[in-house]
Scaffold this active site. Structure first.
Site, PDB file in Angstrom:
ATOM      1  N   SER A 119       0.764  -1.316  -0.091  1.00 25.65           N
ATOM      2  CA  SER A 119       0.160  -0.170  -0.535  1.00 25.65           C
ATOM      3  C   SER A 119       0.915   1.804   0.181  1.00 25.65           C
ATOM      4  CB  SER A 119      -0.955   0.214   1.244  1.00 25.65           C
ATOM      5  OG  SER A 119      -1.086   0.861   1.709  1.00 25.65           O
ATOM      6  N   TYR A 122      -1.976  -0.993   9.927  1.00 28.05           N
ATOM      7  CA  TYR A 122      -2.020  -1.236   8.792  1.00 28.05           C
ATOM      8  C   TYR A 122      -0.434  -0.738   8.317  1.00 28.05           C
ATOM      9  CZ  TYR A 122      -3.805  -1.457   3.961  1.00 28.05           C
ATOM     10  OH  TYR A 122      -3.882  -1.165   2.654  1.00 28.05           O
ATOM     11  N   LYS A 130       1.897  -3.085   6.130  1.00 27.93           N
ATOM     12  CA  LYS A 130       2.314  -2.797   4.528  1.00 27.93           C
ATOM     13  C   LYS A 130       4.072  -1.856   4.938  1.00 27.93           C
ATOM     14  CE  LYS A 130      -1.384  -3.801   3.094  1.00 27.93           C
ATOM     15  NZ  LYS A 130      -1.771  -4.598   2.358  1.00 27.93           N
TER      16      LYS A 130
END
Length: 271
Positions: free
Chosen positions: A143, A156, A160
């Site tokens: 991401s 998150y 990532k």
């Protein structure tokens, strides 16, 4: 790597969003598909649609956070189609909140899927790809959060950025082995999906962010458009797959801050 009809692609997190776009584009190119997701109902609906278009599709419901289930997916792919040419480690979930307020179970769930799923995919499938002795491709979905940091997205972002680091490490390792297996890391911005439905809401502190993220994601790049960029990148032999170019000033500013040893400053407008 040249994409050719008849090649076998394994895609995790295939039932929606990026995974569905990859599956649809792969089917349009004549690839044979092994699709996996935890959502069996949506996975079956996708398979039915692709089969109706003449694609060769096999599905297996599974949790990428479980190493044994990923091993089972590999064996399933071999039984169905004799081998694997492309592996898309794509499954992912979201978690927002202050880093200290996200409980241990929420941290573990996200890391098991977003990072553990990639680790398990590499551990399980790369030996198979190497043993076949022919061109093959691994694509790990990270991401923009794998390259730049934002508040209230701790788990998150951690997952990532680890996916980016693992992908680059794998790239160097495969180069050392002079392997015919290539790796790429996909770092997109908003892509239309319902990933925010996987988010465990923690209350008013993230309510505005959750709404903003959900709106931005749902209005993001079409998954099929992203998939076309991904396949073009594979054929061009690119490691970095960066479909959203507008974030690059934020990345440049972060790199400058590191090199200049200045304290980071978050600027939402740059993302």
């Amino acid at each position: 790597m040249r994409i050719e009809p008849g090649q076998v692609a394994v895609i995790t997190g295939a039932a929606g969003g990026i995974g569905r776009g990859l599956a649809e584009e792969a089917a349009a190119r004549g690839l044979r598909l092994v699709l996996s997701d935890v959502d069996g109902e949506r996975l079956a609906a996708l398979a039915e649609a692709l089969l109706g278009q003449g694609a060769e599709v096999a599905t297996q419901v599974g949790d990428v956070g479980d190493p044994q289930q990923v091993d089972a997916l590999r064996e399933f792919a071999v039984r169905c189609f004799g081998g694997v040419d492309l592996l898309f480690n794509n499954a992912g979930v979201m978690q927002t909140g202050f880093s200290w307020e996200i409980d241990a179970a929420q941290w573990r769930r996200l890391l098991d899927i977003n990072l553990g799923g990639v680790i398990n995919g590499i551990r399980s499938f790369v030996p198979l790809l190497l043993a076949r002795g022919r061109p093959a491709q691994v694509v790990n979905t990270a991401s923009l959060a794998g390259l730049v940091c934002s508040p209230l997205l701790g788990p998150y972002t951690v997952s990532k950025q680890a996916v980016v680091a693992l992908s680059e490490t794998l790239h160097y390792e495969l180069a050392q082995q002079q392997a015919q297996v290539a790796v790429a890391v996909l770092c997109p911005g908003p892509v239309a999906s319902d990933i925010m439905s996987s988010n465990s809401r923690l209350g008013a502190a993230t309510e505005h962010l959750d709404a903003l993220l959900d709106s931005s994601i749902r209005q993001g790049m079409a998954p099929r458009e992203l998939a076309r960029d991904v396949f073009a990148g594979i054929e061009a032999g690119r490691f970095w797959l960066l479909p959203h170019k507008s974030f690059k000033p934020a990345l440049e500013r972060r790199m400058a801050s590191i090199l200049d040893e200045t304290n980071p400053v978050f600027q939402m407008a740059e993302l």
